[in-house]
Design an enzyme around this catalytic site. Structure first.
Site, PDB file in Angstrom:
ATOM      1  N   HIS A  58      62.983 -38.341 113.333  1.00  0.00           N
ATOM      2  CA  HIS A  58      61.695 -37.682 113.128  1.00  0.00           C
ATOM      3  C   HIS A  58      61.434 -36.550 114.114  1.00  0.00           C
ATOM      4  CE1 HIS A  58      60.481 -40.512 110.093  1.00  0.00           C
ATOM      5  NE2 HIS A  58      60.577 -41.540 110.900  1.00  0.00           N
ATOM      6  N   GLN A 160      67.075 -51.032 113.135  1.00  0.00           N
ATOM      7  CA  GLN A 160      65.624 -51.074 112.945  1.00  0.00           C
ATOM      8  C   GLN A 160      65.257 -51.868 111.695  1.00  0.00           C
ATOM      9  OE1 GLN A 160      64.286 -46.728 114.002  1.00  0.00           O
ATOM     10  NE2 GLN A 160      62.592 -48.152 114.306  1.00  0.00           N
ATOM     11  N   GLU A 162      62.146 -52.311 109.427  1.00  0.00           N
ATOM     12  CA  GLU A 162      60.857 -51.661 109.186  1.00  0.00           C
ATOM     13  C   GLU A 162      60.533 -51.539 107.703  1.00  0.00           C
ATOM     14  OE1 GLU A 162      61.054 -47.884 111.153  1.00  0.00           O
ATOM     15  OE2 GLU A 162      63.101 -47.482 110.475  1.00  0.00           O
ATOM     16  N   ASP A 188      56.202 -48.077 110.082  1.00  0.00           N
ATOM     17  CA  ASP A 188      56.856 -48.119 108.772  1.00  0.00           C
ATOM     18  C   ASP A 188      56.789 -49.517 108.172  1.00  0.00           C
ATOM     19  OD1 ASP A 188      57.479 -45.475 108.491  1.00  0.00           O
ATOM     20  OD2 ASP A 188      59.498 -45.648 109.293  1.00  0.00           O
TER      21      ASP A 188
END
Length: 266
Positions: A58, A160, A162, A188
């Site tokens: 991001h 991750q 999410e 998320d």
């Protein structure tokens, strides 16, 4: 086939600050970096942080900034971790060739994806990572032959969780050899489960999902981490998690200015 990983390695390298603190149960602190600047990397590295997650998912981070930030961070005795933008083999290879001490891979949904990430992260015979760069050894303070011998068991592979699918399959993900740490992305995860961000934190489905991820990590002997917004939340998380990331550079700058301007105008 059983082989050493960061969770079990006997390799001792003082440069690997994040790994050493995880293995010592010292609750290392991390933060995210989204701004592409060697100077930003240096400034954040000098705060006392143990690991800096260079956010190539991001953040405004390209290849040049990724390489330069890893070099700056590791030279100051802090562990650079790269959050890559996806699980593709070439992206993982490119990130590791910077000399990063770990990678974080977002939105992993099942064991098959986790297995692919592990394979791309490790040299043969445990994986399929190729070698051709002098740079990664530098970030570990090693020669290239020394790096080749130890990288498989010292680079921390973070997955991750999410998404709803990631939570549903978290036990199978944690059972994958070579997955070292599962990291909860609360925003998320809230969007996937609840349809809004941020979570209040007391929603039954959200709480149950968090509990399931942490329990799976503990069951399979993996480290668990998450993102938190401030030091108070980080302190509270110490009882359940092995590490946390406290927000990031952009939020830290904004939050400080907003707070000080509010005081100035009061």
């Amino acid at each position: 086939m059983s082989y050493p990983t960061p969770l079990t390695t006997k390799v001792s390298n003082p440069r690997l600050r994040l790994l050493n603190k995880l293995k010592g149960g010292e609750f290392p602190l991390m933060t995210f970096m989204a701004i592409p600047s060697v100077r930003m990397a240096q400034i954040v590295a000098l705060t006392g942080v143990d690991g800096i997650i260079i956010d190539c998912e991001h953040g405004h981070i390209g290849d040049d900034a990724m390489h330069n930030s890893v070099a700056a961070i590791s030279s100051l005795g802090v562990s650079p971790v790269i959050r890559i933008r996806g699980p593709a083999h070439d992206i993982i290879k490119r990130a590791l060739d910077t000399g990063a001490h770990g990678i974080m891979v977002p939105q992993i949904n099942n064991a098959e994806e986790a297995e692919q990430i592990v394979a791309s992260s490790k040299f043969p015979p445990q994986g399929v990572r190729g070698q051709g760069s002098a740079f990664p050894a530098i970030g570990h303070g090693l020669t290239t032959p020394e790096y080749m011998k130890t990288a498989n068991e010292t680079i921390v592979t973070m997955i991750q969780i999410e998404t709803r699918a990631g939570v549903e399959n978290v036990e199978a993900i944690c059972a994958v050899p070579g997955v070292d740490l599962v990291f909860i992305g609360p925003n998320d995860l809230a969007q996937s489960l609840l349809g809004y961000v941020p979570a209040r934190g007391d929603e039954p489905e959200f709480v149950a999902a968090i509990d399931k991820v942490v329990a799976a990590a503990q069951k399979y002997g993996k480290w668990a981490g998450r993102m938190v917004n401030n030091g108070t939340m980080a302190k509270e998380a110490r009882a359940r998690y092995d590490t946390v990331a406290i927000t990031g550079d952009t939020k830290a700058i904004q939050n400080w200015y907003i707070s000080e301007f509010d005081v100035a105008r009061s």
